[in-house]
Design a protein around this motif. Structure first.
Motif, PDB file in Angstrom:
ATOM      1  N   ILE A  98       0.986  -1.219   0.096  1.00 31.70           N
ATOM      2  CA  ILE A  98      -0.099   0.093   0.164  1.00 31.70           C
ATOM      3  C   ILE A  98       0.786   1.182   0.111  1.00 31.70           C
ATOM      4  CG2 ILE A  98      -1.773   1.252   1.204  1.00 31.70           C
ATOM      5  CD1 ILE A  98      -2.632  -1.267   2.602  1.00 31.70           C
ATOM      6  N   VAL A  99       0.721   2.176  -0.890  1.00 28.28           N
ATOM      7  CA  VAL A  99       1.433   3.533  -0.881  1.00 28.28           C
ATOM      8  C   VAL A  99       0.228   4.590  -0.807  1.00 28.28           C
ATOM      9  CG1 VAL A  99       2.723   4.938  -2.317  1.00 28.28           C
ATOM     10  CG2 VAL A  99       2.997   2.351  -2.481  1.00 28.28           C
ATOM     11  N   GLY A 106      -1.541  17.182   5.373  1.00 28.97           N
ATOM     12  CA  GLY A 106      -0.585  16.125   5.810  1.00 28.97           C
ATOM     13  C   GLY A 106      -1.181  14.760   6.374  1.00 28.97           C
ATOM     14  N   HIS A 107      -2.607  14.820   6.208  1.00 28.63           N
ATOM     15  CA  HIS A 107      -3.172  13.420   6.438  1.00 28.63           C
ATOM     16  C   HIS A 107      -3.185  12.426   5.329  1.00 28.63           C
ATOM     17  CE1 HIS A 107      -5.805  16.076   9.310  1.00 28.63           C
ATOM     18  NE2 HIS A 107      -4.599  15.838   9.969  1.00 28.63           N
ATOM     19  N   TYR A 108      -2.905  11.155   5.726  1.00 28.88           N
ATOM     20  CA  TYR A 108      -2.865   9.917   4.943  1.00 28.88           C
ATOM     21  C   TYR A 108      -4.100   9.380   4.782  1.00 28.88           C
ATOM     22  CZ  TYR A 108       2.131  10.576   4.964  1.00 28.88           C
ATOM     23  OH  TYR A 108       3.398  11.013   4.753  1.00 28.88           O
ATOM     24  N   ARG A 117     -17.823  -3.464   2.509  1.00 25.12           N
ATOM     25  CA  ARG A 117     -18.499  -2.191   2.392  1.00 25.12           C
ATOM     26  C   ARG A 117     -17.684  -0.973   2.583  1.00 25.12           C
ATOM     27  NH1 ARG A 117     -23.877  -2.828   3.905  1.00 25.12           N
ATOM     28  NH2 ARG A 117     -24.140  -0.784   3.076  1.00 25.12           N
ATOM     29  N   ALA A 118     -17.566  -0.078   1.798  1.00 28.37           N
ATOM     30  CA  ALA A 118     -16.829   1.186   1.260  1.00 28.37           C
ATOM     31  C   ALA A 118     -16.742   2.079   2.554  1.00 28.37           C
ATOM     32  CB  ALA A 118     -17.233   1.727  -0.004  1.00 28.37           C
ATOM     33  N   VAL A 119     -15.630   2.399   2.949  1.00 30.09           N
ATOM     34  CA  VAL A 119     -15.519   3.515   3.982  1.00 30.09           C
ATOM     35  C   VAL A 119     -14.217   4.346   3.381  1.00 30.09           C
ATOM     36  CG1 VAL A 119     -16.342   2.114   5.977  1.00 30.09           C
ATOM     37  CG2 VAL A 119     -13.705   2.196   5.340  1.00 30.09           C
ATOM     38  N   THR A 120     -14.127   5.629   4.216  1.00 28.61           N
ATOM     39  CA  THR A 120     -12.857   6.353   3.791  1.00 28.61           C
ATOM     40  C   THR A 120     -12.176   6.292   5.425  1.00 28.61           C
ATOM     41  OG1 THR A 120     -14.249   7.788   2.780  1.00 28.61           O
ATOM     42  CG2 THR A 120     -12.156   8.754   3.574  1.00 28.61           C
ATOM     43  N   PHE A 121     -10.886   5.826   4.840  1.00 23.64           N
ATOM     44  CA  PHE A 121      -9.853   5.695   6.001  1.00 23.64           C
ATOM     45  C   PHE A 121      -8.970   6.698   6.475  1.00 23.64           C
ATOM     46  CE2 PHE A 121     -10.332   1.073   5.237  1.00 23.64           C
ATOM     47  CZ  PHE A 121     -10.888   0.539   6.309  1.00 23.64           C
ATOM     48  N   MET A 122      -8.563   7.185   7.377  1.00 27.02           N
ATOM     49  CA  MET A 122      -7.227   8.143   7.870  1.00 27.02           C
ATOM     50  C   MET A 122      -6.315   7.147   8.759  1.00 27.02           C
ATOM     51  SD  MET A 122      -6.933  11.766   9.479  1.00 27.02           S
ATOM     52  CE  MET A 122      -7.103  11.111  11.162  1.00 27.02           C
ATOM     53  N   LEU A 123      -5.025   7.171   8.003  1.00 25.83           N
ATOM     54  CA  LEU A 123      -4.090   6.201   8.853  1.00 25.83           C
ATOM     55  C   LEU A 123      -3.743   7.040  10.142  1.00 25.83           C
ATOM     56  CD1 LEU A 123      -1.918   3.980   8.320  1.00 25.83           C
ATOM     57  CD2 LEU A 123      -0.433   5.706   7.565  1.00 25.83           C
ATOM     58  N   ASP A 124      -3.766   6.287  11.101  1.00 23.17           N
ATOM     59  CA  ASP A 124      -3.495   6.811  12.473  1.00 23.17           C
ATOM     60  C   ASP A 124      -2.735   5.889  13.339  1.00 23.17           C
ATOM     61  OD1 ASP A 124      -3.512   8.134  15.081  1.00 23.17           O
ATOM     62  OD2 ASP A 124      -5.659   8.482  15.000  1.00 23.17           O
ATOM     63  N   THR A 125      -1.153   6.283  13.311  1.00 24.90           N
ATOM     64  CA  THR A 125      -0.479   5.270  14.110  1.00 24.90           C
ATOM     65  C   THR A 125      -0.656   5.415  15.727  1.00 24.90           C
ATOM     66  OG1 THR A 125       1.361   7.266  14.016  1.00 24.90           O
ATOM     67  CG2 THR A 125       1.447   5.353  12.216  1.00 24.90           C
ATOM     68  N   GLY A 126      -1.380   6.469  15.962  1.00 27.70           N
ATOM     69  CA  GLY A 126      -1.813   6.609  17.513  1.00 27.70           C
ATOM     70  C   GLY A 126      -3.046   6.037  17.976  1.00 27.70           C
ATOM     71  N   ALA A 127      -3.596   5.511  17.057  1.00 30.95           N
ATOM     72  CA  ALA A 127      -4.891   4.543  17.479  1.00 30.95           C
ATOM     73  C   ALA A 127      -4.425   3.130  17.698  1.00 30.95           C
ATOM     74  CB  ALA A 127      -5.878   4.734  16.336  1.00 30.95           C
ATOM     75  N   THR A 128      -5.101   2.652  18.880  1.00 32.15           N
ATOM     76  CA  THR A 128      -4.809   1.412  18.998  1.00 32.15           C
ATOM     77  C   THR A 128      -5.292   0.353  17.919  1.00 32.15           C
ATOM     78  OG1 THR A 128      -4.689   1.605  21.269  1.00 32.15           O
ATOM     79  CG2 THR A 128      -4.796  -0.512  20.770  1.00 32.15           C
ATOM     80  N   SER A 129      -6.388   0.460  17.590  1.00 34.76           N
ATOM     81  CA  SER A 129      -7.029  -0.550  16.456  1.00 34.76           C
ATOM     82  C   SER A 129      -7.871   0.276  15.526  1.00 34.76           C
ATOM     83  CB  SER A 129      -8.188  -1.477  17.209  1.00 34.76           C
ATOM     84  OG  SER A 129      -9.006  -0.819  17.884  1.00 34.76           O
ATOM     85  N   ILE A 130      -8.499  -0.032  14.622  1.00 37.85           N
ATOM     86  CA  ILE A 130      -9.601   0.629  13.560  1.00 37.85           C
ATOM     87  C   ILE A 130     -10.611   1.043  14.553  1.00 37.85           C
ATOM     88  CG2 ILE A 130     -11.099   0.139  12.003  1.00 37.85           C
ATOM     89  CD1 ILE A 130      -9.158  -2.001  10.609  1.00 37.85           C
ATOM     90  N   ALA A 131     -10.898   2.337  14.362  1.00 35.77           N
ATOM     91  CA  ALA A 131     -11.853   2.793  15.057  1.00 35.77           C
ATOM     92  C   ALA A 131     -12.903   3.788  14.262  1.00 35.77           C
ATOM     93  CB  ALA A 131     -11.344   3.742  16.026  1.00 35.77           C
ATOM     94  N   MET A 210       3.913   7.318   2.421  1.00 34.21           N
ATOM     95  CA  MET A 210       3.802   6.333   3.459  1.00 34.21           C
ATOM     96  C   MET A 210       3.724   4.722   2.810  1.00 34.21           C
ATOM     97  SD  MET A 210       4.487   6.299   6.836  1.00 34.21           S
ATOM     98  CE  MET A 210       3.775   7.733   7.331  1.00 34.21           C
ATOM     99  N   VAL A 211       4.665   4.107   2.964  1.00 35.54           N
ATOM    100  CA  VAL A 211       4.596   2.620   2.233  1.00 35.54           C
ATOM    101  C   VAL A 211       4.594   1.510   3.124  1.00 35.54           C
ATOM    102  CG1 VAL A 211       5.862   1.038   0.778  1.00 35.54           C
ATOM    103  CG2 VAL A 211       6.207   3.488   0.400  1.00 35.54           C
TER     104      VAL A 211
END
Length: 216
Positions: A98-99, A106-108, A117-131, A210-211
């Motif tokens: 994934i690239v 500055g958000h990924y 089912r389709a969703v829009t994600f934001m990469l968050d290294t500070g989140a413990t899990s998918i939220a 981010m790769v």
């Protein structure tokens, strides 16, 4: 060339064209009458109206919106909102890379799917899990009421949440299975792509991209 060979060659060419079709497109800026597009996580490309890039044709541009065309289908783009418009959506999820490119803040961000089912994600290294919010969970048919009740610390204080596992999470042609997720009663603008997903990958920064390379 014999008719059968011609037909075979035509099929192969069609397959190649589909394989290179865009799966994710984002309008990330404008310069005069030209749009800055990110296609499939590639570096931003400046495209004029009428021009094409990686199979995506810019049809029109106005303020912070654009219309693009792919395989005869026209799609409206809004600034910094990724849209999936073709290509990899129908593949089997067997990819391993994934690239992601940052938006103007500055958000990924990326389009993806939870349990198909389709969703829009934001990469968050500070989140413990998918939220995700309860509203998003209900929209995609996720029955979170059977999950484990938990207390969640949010910017607005402590709120009620639910912990559960989702069957699959997909970004582009990469799919992983049996992932921890939490559902919050608080509204959320995006689904956070947290560490329960990220830990399945090795992650590195390549310039501003981010790769993520799948480990298992």
């Amino acid at each position: 060339m014999k008719p059968l060979a011609l037909a075979t060659a035509a099929c192969l060419l069609a397959a190649v064209a589909v394989a290179h079709a865009a799966s994710s497109v984002m309008l990330t800026g404008t310069i005069g009458s030209r749009a800055i597009l990110i296609v499939n996580g590639a570096p931003p490309k400046t495209v004029a109206v009428g021009e094409s890039f990686q199979g995506v044709k810019l049809v029109s541009l106005q303020a912070e919106q654009a219309v693009v065309e792919l395989e005869g289908k026209r799609v409206n783009l809004r600034m910094d909102t990724p849209v999936s418009i073709g290509g990899g959506g129908g593949s089997g999820g067997g990819g391993n890379r994934i690239v992601l490119s940052p938006d103007s803040r500055g958000h990924y961000m990326t389009q993806g799917a939870i349990n198909g089912r389709a969703v829009t994600f934001m990469l968050d290294t500070g989140a413990t899990s998918i939220a995700l919010s309860a509203a998003d969970a209900e929209r995609i048919g996720l029955d979170y009421s059977k999950g484990q009740r938990i207390q969640m610390n949010t910017a607005n204080g402590v709120s009620q949440g639910y912990k559960l596992r989702v069957q699959s999470v997909r970004v582009g042609d990469v799919e992983v299975y049996d992932i921890d997720a939490v559902v919050s009663q608080q509204p959320m603008p995006f689904v956070l792509l947290g560490n329960s997903f990220i830990n399945r990958f090795s992650m590195r920064r390549d310039a501003d991209q981010m790769v993520l390379e799948k480990r298992y």
